[in-house]
Write an enzyme that holds these catalytic residues in place. Structure first.
Site, PDB file in Angstrom:
ATOM      1  N   SER A  36      14.794  19.125 -30.957  1.00 38.14           N
ATOM      2  CA  SER A  36      14.065  18.691 -29.769  1.00 38.14           C
ATOM      3  C   SER A  36      14.468  19.562 -28.577  1.00 38.14           C
ATOM      4  CB  SER A  36      14.320  17.193 -29.527  1.00 38.14           C
ATOM      5  OG  SER A  36      13.340  16.674 -28.664  1.00 38.14           O
ATOM      6  N   GLU A  58       5.433  14.309 -35.608  1.00 38.71           N
ATOM      7  CA  GLU A  58       6.350  14.428 -34.468  1.00 38.71           C
ATOM      8  C   GLU A  58       6.108  13.368 -33.392  1.00 38.71           C
ATOM      9  OE1 GLU A  58       8.940  16.194 -34.108  1.00 38.71           O
ATOM     10  OE2 GLU A  58       8.757  18.131 -35.086  1.00 38.71           O
ATOM     11  N   HIS A 118       9.771  12.412 -35.322  1.00 37.90           N
ATOM     12  CA  HIS A 118      10.657  13.248 -34.520  1.00 37.90           C
ATOM     13  C   HIS A 118      12.110  12.846 -34.801  1.00 37.90           C
ATOM     14  CE1 HIS A 118      11.353  16.008 -31.254  1.00 37.90           C
ATOM     15  NE2 HIS A 118      12.063  15.123 -30.581  1.00 37.90           N
TER      16      HIS A 118
END
Length: 565
Positions: free
Chosen positions: A221, A353, A467
């Site tokens: 991330s 995601e 994610h």
């Protein structure tokens, strides 16, 4: 995972494995540090763990909004066996991220402080001999706003793959990224902390059995975005040798801003500071207590979707900026010029995601009903402007392209989430990988498609590859948490092997692993999951659609503004 000192059950094993009787003490350029040995089930050799090693001076007082300075030396043996405080951040969001992303059996108690420039080291090396093991430096995620090093345990990866794992911290939020856009507070302080940690690794890691000539940076991330930014920076030459970006790259529009002055003024006003000049703002903000800046952070409502205000005026994150030091130009320009660190680079995304964690847990999207109509989707895309940068004129075109093929409101919701995932992660990741490939750097891509058994019960069963999901495989969660399936254990072993092979050789392939094609002009990549196999042209159609849409918009004549004389 057992601590020999604490777990009676493992005492016999400790003796049988010839567990060193004395805890490890290692020399650093600033002084000696004391660590502890930790054993992982199934491994004869324990891992030496050092927690909270300072790599820079505490960034307090006049060092707030300033580049990190080298740590001060000490003459005693520093006890580095307890977790350092995480950098100042919204405690609620920090706790939530840690709970959702930790690969540990149970989350560690979290403390927060402005004094937070510390790193953790996990080394399987025999410290009595001078080993030269590959070093893997983990940069945590959290939108440059939250997160910390200790959420992520490097023990399993270190033991399984015989690598030195280092997890680092960096200033976040206002402390890490406040920028006036001029010499008074250039910004990117958090990224400069990352550079300082990498310099520390160069100077010290040999004493921990690591090879300073074989350093891989990897992160997820905002950590993946940081890795990508560090590749583009002139400051990082020779500080690392390979790089892995998981779900985050330098082209993430949510984490980069060109104009910073207006946000700096908003922050100053919220803190009760005058905004007459940059110098006045910075001087005033330096006088504020950590608690006062925390209040400002909470009032600014970062990391939340604002459904009311003008999307162009809203701010979701404090971001990376062009500071003329770390970044001489915008990432897109540096990539286009092909003048940066040409190193082996692995880039990857997850299948969904924007599946659950980001929209529902972090940003608070109003999607709890599980369905969506086209009009609402178009409005939500416009409200998402601060993170995806899609202009109002383009929102109906985009929603029609993604959602127009079905009348089913449940499918429309899923397609909306796919669109946001493409905008936030998919398209920028493929574009960055293509740039690196075109510049001649060895490049690999993956898509992670698996749902860990450790996922939150609140998460819909249909969300696979959300994610952060790959972290559980990369950092060996099945060997630290209880209840992993056999499939999950095998997957984690394979992923750790790919990542460590890449750290060793700049190529993830190895004996007994499915072949991972290089990302060349055929655009081969690896799908990682219950079935792991090579595929081609990841997000090819989506990238083509957005590239064309943005090109058309850029070519449109701008309305000339009426200027009063």
């Amino acid at each position: 995972m057992w601590l020999c000192a604490l777990a009676l059950a493992s005492l016999a094993a400790c003796t049988a494995w010839g567990h060193p009787s004395a805890p490890p003490v290692v020399d650093t350029v600033h002084g000696k540090v004391l660590g502890k040995f930790v054993s992982l089930e199934g491994f004869a050799q324990p891992v030496a763990v050092f927690l909270g090693v300072p790599f820079a001076k505490p960034p307090l007082g006049s060092l707030r909004f300033a580049p990190p300075q080298p740590a001060e030396s000490w003459s005693h043996v520093k006890n580095t066996t307890s977790y350092p405080p995480m950098c100042s951040q919204d405690a609620v969001s920090g706790h939530m991220l840690s709970e959702l992303f930790t690969n540990r059996k149970e989350n560690i108690p979290l403390k927060f402080s402005e004094d937070c420039l510390y790193l953790n080291i996990y080394t399987p090396a025999d410290l009595t001999k001078r080993g030269r093991l590959p070093v893997m430096v983990w940069i945590h995620g959290g939108g440059l706003m939250v997160g910390g090093a200790s959420t992520y345990d490097g023990l399993a990866l270190s033991a399984h793959e015989n690598v030195v794992v280092v997890t680092i911290q960096y200033r976040l939020g206002i402390w890490g990224f406040f920028s006036t856009g001029d010499e008074h507070s250039r910004g990117n302080w958090g990224h400069l902390d990352q550079v300082a940690a990498l310099r520390w690794v160069q100077d010290n890691i040999a004493n921990f059995g690591g090879d300073p000539g074989s350093v891989t940076i990897f992160g997820e991330s905002a950590g993946g975005q940081s890795v990508s930014i560090l590749l583009l920076s002139p400051l990082t030459k020779n500080l690392f040798h390979r790089a892995i970006s998981e779900s985050g790259v330098a082209l993430l529009s949510s984490l980069f801003r060109k104009n910073t002055k207006s946000l700096a003024e908003k922050i100053a006003i919220e803190a009760g500071c005058k905004t007459t000049t940059s110098a006045v703002m910075v001087h005033c903000l330096r006088q504020k207590t950590e608690e006062e800046l925390m209040e400002v952070t909470l009032k600014m409502k970062f990391m939340a979707l604002d459904l009311v205000g003008d999307p162009k005026e809203n701010t979701a994150f404090l971001t990376t900026v062009i500071d003329g030091v770390l970044l001489p130009k915008a990432p897109a320009e540096i990539l286009a010029e092909k003048k940066y660190n040409m190193l082996p680079y692995m880039v990857g995304i997850n299948q969904q995601e924007f599946g659950w964690i980001i929209p529902m847990q972090m940003l608070g999207y109003p999607l709890s009903e599980g369905k969506l109509d086209q009009k609402t989707a178009t409005e939500l895309l416009w409200k998402s402007y601060p993170i995806v940068n899609v202009s109002k004129e383009l929102t109906p075109v985009a929603t029609e392209k993604y959602l127009g093929g079905t009348d089913d409101p449940v499918k429309k919701k899923d397609l909306f989430l796919d669109m946001l995932a493409d905008l936030l992660f998919g398209v920028p990741s493929v574009n960055v990988a293509r740039h690196h490939r075109d510049a001649g750097a060895p490049t690999y891509m993956y898509e992670y498609r698996y749902r860990p058994s450790f996922s939150s019960d609140m998460r819909p069963k249909t969300v696979i590859g959300d994610h952060g999901d790959e972290i559980f495989s990369v950092l060996g969660a099945p060997f630290l948490k209880e209840g992993a399936t056999e499939e999950e254990i095998k997957l984690s072993k394979m992923v750790m092997k790919y990542w460590a092979n890449f750290a060793r050789n700049g190529n993830p392939n190895g004996e007994g692993l499915p072949q991972w094609p290089a990302y060349d002009y055929k655009e081969g990549y690896l799908q990682i999951g219950a079935t792991t196999q090579a595929a081609q042209k990841l997000k090819d159609k989506e990238v083509a659609f957005w590239t064309e849409l943005w090109a058309k918009e850029a070519a449109r004549p701008r309305e000339t503004e009426h200027i009063e004389l």
